[in-house]
Design an enzyme around this catalytic site. Structure first.
Site, PDB file in Angstrom:
ATOM      1  N   LYS A  65       0.208   3.836  -2.730  1.00 50.95           N
ATOM      2  CA  LYS A  65      -0.772   4.926  -2.724  1.00 50.95           C
ATOM      3  C   LYS A  65      -0.127   6.309  -2.630  1.00 50.95           C
ATOM      4  O   LYS A  65      -0.795   7.314  -2.864  1.00 50.95           O
ATOM      5  CB  LYS A  65      -1.767   4.711  -1.587  1.00 50.95           C
ATOM      6  CG  LYS A  65      -2.619   3.449  -1.748  1.00 50.95           C
ATOM      7  CD  LYS A  65      -3.614   3.278  -0.619  1.00 50.95           C
ATOM      8  CE  LYS A  65      -4.525   2.080  -0.857  1.00 50.95           C
ATOM      9  NZ  LYS A  65      -3.844   0.794  -0.601  1.00 50.95           N
ATOM     10  N   SER A 112       0.779  -1.242   0.000  1.00 57.59           N
ATOM     11  CA  SER A 112       0.000   0.000   0.000  1.00 57.59           C
ATOM     12  C   SER A 112       0.810   1.291   0.000  1.00 57.59           C
ATOM     13  O   SER A 112       0.233   2.370  -0.128  1.00 57.59           O
ATOM     14  CB  SER A 112      -0.960   0.015   1.194  1.00 57.59           C
ATOM     15  OG  SER A 112      -2.089  -0.782   0.915  1.00 57.59           O
ATOM     16  N   LYS A 172       3.337   6.336   5.476  1.00 61.30           N
ATOM     17  CA  LYS A 172       2.383   5.381   4.885  1.00 61.30           C
ATOM     18  C   LYS A 172       2.890   3.978   5.112  1.00 61.30           C
ATOM     19  O   LYS A 172       4.053   3.651   4.855  1.00 61.30           O
ATOM     20  CB  LYS A 172       2.219   5.629   3.381  1.00 61.30           C
ATOM     21  CG  LYS A 172       1.171   4.726   2.739  1.00 61.30           C
ATOM     22  CD  LYS A 172      -0.228   5.099   3.203  1.00 61.30           C
ATOM     23  CE  LYS A 172      -1.281   4.096   2.730  1.00 61.30           C
ATOM     24  NZ  LYS A 172      -1.318   2.876   3.574  1.00 61.30           N
ATOM     25  N   SER A 222      -6.096   3.513   4.036  1.00 64.63           N
ATOM     26  CA  SER A 222      -5.492   2.718   2.962  1.00 64.63           C
ATOM     27  C   SER A 222      -6.570   2.054   2.109  1.00 64.63           C
ATOM     28  O   SER A 222      -6.453   0.882   1.715  1.00 64.63           O
ATOM     29  CB  SER A 222      -4.547   1.656   3.537  1.00 64.63           C
ATOM     30  OG  SER A 222      -3.641   1.211   2.554  1.00 64.63           O
TER      31      SER A 222
END
Length: 434
Positions: A66, A63, A232, A121
């Site tokens: 992203k 993820s 993140k 997420s």
């Protein structure tokens, strides 16, 4: 004799080892005990690698993908732009993965979708942003790869907007650090990845949703790190743990990326080790253009005033140890008053980031002209004459013109009186004639 040769060989090997040790860059010290398979620590301002472990190994990003999705979305969409969820965007996301239960036909703003991917997420929200930017999920993946290449992330290939498992969706720790640095520099993006709590208002199809960021590096988290700007986290069974963070302290901004961390805590612990290493081993120094130019052969040029240059150097070294080489451009216009020179800086064996120094020079000096020369030679110009001298010359010229006019006026009046006198004499002569 054999013993003597053996000692000589050992001494030679020892000498070579010392030479090699002396040539090692400042950042190559004892390796950090990192559980992650790959990691990198980057200076966000210059892109200088401060520490790395397998940073060019191709791995799955999960993820942290992203971050690139958000970068393209912020660059392409207005925050209040209304997006409509498609059936394709929903169907492409397994319900066992991260999502916020978006429904086909549901409407939300680009800003709300960005908070959803940064905090929850949300894979479905990532797909909605992808379609809004590029028209389709496949087209957006192509844009992601092209944008990564433009940033220097040449070992990256994105296949989707969210990081869900795909054998062709790979990157490296170094590439993700470049992407993370670009995302941090993008105005308005960081807040989507550093906000702790957020409520998405009710939409046309759903009630309000409350998001609580589970990133443990942010404020209130178990692994909170002072100065964190954005972060993140990611995880899939094939990628294992992935993490990207930007932290700023005392004018130093570092990007830390870890990939394929076996346990949940490993990516946070490794990130702490990387950041602790960076902030304890490096410091930011600022030097002026005049300092860089000192002792350099710049012909008749001088640095433009006010230029400042920033370097990240090992904390145990001094800015006085930096050596500069300024190279003037070849085939430059000899009449130009400004030039841009290339600056190369080195600190012992460490090559610092290149820079550019703006140079300028005063106009060529002009001769001083007398008033007579200015009047006799119409081709002479006042360019380059000091302002005070110009004022004196102008005043003298004006005074001369006034004197000439007064003299002409006086001559005209004298001439007119003579004419009147001659006419009067002629009239008197006529009267006296018999």
């Amino acid at each position: 004799m054999m013993e003597r040769n053996r000692i000589a060989r050992l001494l030679c090997l020892a000498l070579c080892w010392l030479v090699l040790v002396g040539a090692v860059p400042a950042r190559a010290e004892e390796p950090l005990a990192l559980a992650s398979q790959a990691a990198v620590l980057l200076d966000a301002d210059t892109g200088t690698v401060l520490y790395e472990k397998n940073m060019h190994q191709a791995l799955y990003p999960a993820s942290i993908t992203k971050l690139m999705t958000a970068l393209l979305a912020v660059q392409s969409l207005e925050p209040e732009q209304v997006l409509t969820v498609s059936q394709t965007a929903v169907n492409a996301v397994p319900r066992s993965s991260s999502h916020i239960s978006l429904l086909p036909g549901e409407q939300l703003t680009a800003e709300q979708a960005l908070y959803a991917i940064g905090m929850e997420s949300a894979n479905d929200a990532a797909n909605v942003l992808a379609e809004a930017v590029a028209g389709s999920l496949a087209a957006f993946a192509e844009q992601m790869t092209e944008a990564a290449q433009a940033l220097g992330a040449t070992d990256t290939h994105f296949s989707n907007a969210n990081g869900l498992p795909d054998s062709t969706h790979t990157t490296t720790a170094y590439d993700m650090a470049l992407i993370t640095a670009a995302a941090w520099k993008q105005e308005g993006l960081a807040r989507y990845f550093n906000t702790v709590s957020y409520t998405l208002p009710a939409t046309n199809l759903s009630a309000a949703r409350s998001f609580q960021n589970k990133d443990r590096l942010l404020a209130g988290g178990q692994y909170y790190y002072e100065g964190v700007q954005m972060a993140k986290t990611g995880w899939t069974s094939s990628a294992q743990g992935t993490f990207a963070a930007v932290v700023q302290r005392d004018g130093v901004t570092l990007v830390a990326v870890t990939m394929k961390s076996p346990l949940l805590e490993d990516k946070y612990k490794d990130t702490h080790k990387l950041l602790d290493y960076g902030f304890s081993h490096y410091c930011r120094v600022t030097v002026s253009g005049e300092l860089i130019a000192a002792g350099q052969d710049l012909e008749d040029f001088t640095p433009r005033a006010g230029q400042q240059f920033s370097y990240l150097i090992p904390a145990d070294m001094s800015m006085e140890d930096i050596r500069y080489t300024v190279t003037l451009p070849e085939n430059a216009d000899a009449r130009a008053l400004r030039r841009t020179a290339a600056v190369t800086a080195t600190l012992h064996e460490l090559r610092l980031p290149d820079a550019e120094l703006e140079l300028e020079r005063p106009p060529e000096p002009r001769e001083a002209f007398t008033l007579a020369e200015l009047l006799q030679n119409p081709s002479v110009t006042l360019e380059g004459v000091p302002r005070a001298a110009r004022i004196v010359i102008a005043a003298a010229a004006l005074a001369l013109i006034v004197l000439i006019l007064l003299w002409l006026h006086r001559q005209f009046k004298r001439h007119r009186r003579r004419r009147h006198l001659k006419a009067k004499i002629r009239r008197m002569k006529k009267k006296m004639e018999p």
